[in-house]
Write an enzyme that holds these catalytic residues in place. Sequence first.
Site, PDB file in Angstrom:
ATOM      1  N   GLU A  71     -31.345  22.907 -28.424  1.00  0.00           N
ATOM      2  CA  GLU A  71     -32.750  22.628 -28.141  1.00  0.00           C
ATOM      3  C   GLU A  71     -32.845  21.721 -26.921  1.00  0.00           C
ATOM      4  O   GLU A  71     -31.999  20.865 -26.734  1.00  0.00           O
ATOM      5  CB  GLU A  71     -33.425  21.910 -29.318  1.00  0.00           C
ATOM      6  CG  GLU A  71     -33.237  22.559 -30.653  1.00  0.00           C
ATOM      7  CD  GLU A  71     -33.444  21.597 -31.810  1.00  0.00           C
ATOM      8  OE1 GLU A  71     -34.204  20.623 -31.670  1.00  0.00           O
ATOM      9  OE2 GLU A  71     -32.819  21.821 -32.854  1.00  0.00           O
ATOM     10  N   GLU A  90     -46.025  19.224 -34.111  1.00  0.00           N
ATOM     11  CA  GLU A  90     -45.922  19.363 -35.568  1.00  0.00           C
ATOM     12  C   GLU A  90     -46.396  18.073 -36.226  1.00  0.00           C
ATOM     13  O   GLU A  90     -45.697  17.065 -36.222  1.00  0.00           O
ATOM     14  CB  GLU A  90     -44.482  19.688 -35.958  1.00  0.00           C
ATOM     15  CG  GLU A  90     -43.998  21.017 -35.404  1.00  0.00           C
ATOM     16  CD  GLU A  90     -42.513  21.238 -35.651  1.00  0.00           C
ATOM     17  OE1 GLU A  90     -42.147  21.560 -36.799  1.00  0.00           O
ATOM     18  OE2 GLU A  90     -41.734  21.081 -34.700  1.00  0.00           O
ATOM     19  N   LYS A 131     -44.289  15.963 -39.123  1.00  0.00           N
ATOM     20  CA  LYS A 131     -42.923  15.469 -38.941  1.00  0.00           C
ATOM     21  C   LYS A 131     -42.900  13.957 -39.108  1.00  0.00           C
ATOM     22  O   LYS A 131     -43.778  13.252 -38.614  1.00  0.00           O
ATOM     23  CB  LYS A 131     -42.407  15.855 -37.560  1.00  0.00           C
ATOM     24  CG  LYS A 131     -42.130  17.332 -37.420  1.00  0.00           C
ATOM     25  CD  LYS A 131     -41.540  17.657 -36.072  1.00  0.00           C
ATOM     26  CE  LYS A 131     -40.174  17.015 -35.927  1.00  0.00           C
ATOM     27  NZ  LYS A 131     -39.544  17.378 -34.658  1.00  0.00           N
ATOM     28  N   GLU A 151     -41.932  12.247 -32.202  1.00  0.00           N
ATOM     29  CA  GLU A 151     -41.428  13.359 -33.005  1.00  0.00           C
ATOM     30  C   GLU A 151     -42.488  14.424 -33.246  1.00  0.00           C
ATOM     31  O   GLU A 151     -42.168  15.585 -33.447  1.00  0.00           O
ATOM     32  CB  GLU A 151     -40.908  12.850 -34.349  1.00  0.00           C
ATOM     33  CG  GLU A 151     -39.507  12.276 -34.298  1.00  0.00           C
ATOM     34  CD  GLU A 151     -38.471  13.346 -34.033  1.00  0.00           C
ATOM     35  OE1 GLU A 151     -38.451  14.349 -34.753  1.00  0.00           O
ATOM     36  OE2 GLU A 151     -37.687  13.174 -33.099  1.00  0.00           O
TER      37      GLU A 151
END
Length: 467
Positions: free
Chosen positions: A271, A325, A328, A334
């Site tokens: 990633e 997201e 998370k 994050e």
Amino acid sequence: MRRSSSCSSFIYPANMITMVAFLIILSTGSGADASIGVNFGTLANNLPPPRQVAEFLLHSTVINRIRLFDADPQILQAFAHTGVAVTVTVSNDQIPHLTNLSFAQRWISDHIQPHFPSTNIIRILVGNEVISTGNHLLIRNLVPAMQSLHTALVSASLHRRIQISTPHSLGILSHTTPPSSARFRQGYDKHVLKPLLSFLRTIASPFVVNPYPFFGYSPETLDFALFRPNPGLFDQDTKLHYTNMFDAQLDSVYSAMERLGFSDVAIVVGEIGWPSKGDRDQIGVDVATAAEFNRKVMDRVNSGTGTPLMPNRTFETYIFALFNENLKPGPISERNFGLFRSDLTPVYDIGILRPTARTSDPPENNRRSPVGGSSGKRWCVTKSGAETEALQRNIDYVCGLGLDCEPIIEGGPCFLPNTVEAHSAYAMNLFYQTMGRHEFDCDFDKTGEITSIDPSYGDCQYQAEFV
């Protein structure tokens, strides 16, 4: 769903770098342009339906591959007949069970065969950063589980189409400065990584690593991490000069593999990305910096330059991540690695939007209608899960009326992808637009649905009028 944010360090001298980053890269040979993929994490409660995501990626972006952090059947079904290359992941807790061949065969039967080949599944990742967990049960069973799953693919005659691998953090490395001195951690090198690399070589699968530069950079090393002008890092042993963290990271992995005799195994980096928002005291965490980093990563991997130890290579790259997201855990950053918000508006554009979908970067609080859609315009497309036979009937009906179906005939601008679903979507929209854009004209026995996302792509233009 992405792994927890454990961050392994990659240490440079005082004024150089510690690095770790969100990255997926599949190393390819030299010559061809790399394809850009994204990680599709789902730790959020506000994401659009999988079918809408698939349509958006297919028609409004140049993305042609994704990585999933599980094997969600709804997502796999949504990407059926799109041609998008999909990587799925087996969770860590399944690893001990997968050493049993019967269990591995059931896993393939339950999670892969119902979707393949209509969904273009290209790779199965067994676990995520297993060595970094320190869980000896998982580590001991990792390679046997991979071997068992591959045997299950062989028994299903899928082994030539679907690869097996597993991703690692850079915590597997030691002595990483300079890159030529890098090696795998003692104990894991010969007992785990050597047999793993030997297996990957045998089945022609890549070695996957997940470096994370964002978690290790400092104000002094920010330029090195962001591909900006900087003093760089000189490797005295090889006489090679490193101008960015990315090259040094990949070459450290390559050096460790070469020490064990596996420099011929392709490298896949798990990633890569940069958050667009973080805590107040974080330097270099904003929309502009995230866009700069990801654009430069794309330029780098597509350039064919390669790295100092791996020259003249392109790298197939998966950006982390598709969406922000909101569920998370951890710091603000994050939850803000996404290229897109949940309403499909871009946090920023790194050049992956098609020209018809590209818009200027919106202010942080200015939420707009989905990219690829136009205010007041609607299209009729196929509904997720519609039966192929029903969609073929739609094509026969619309084209049988004498409407212009030439674009979906071989040689026409909408012939590819050559699937019933794609051709039916074009025909259904043609009927919907021609008949006056009434909702009931997109029903087609419950196989059609109306969208505000423009399904046009390349030279294939779907008709639309303002409602």
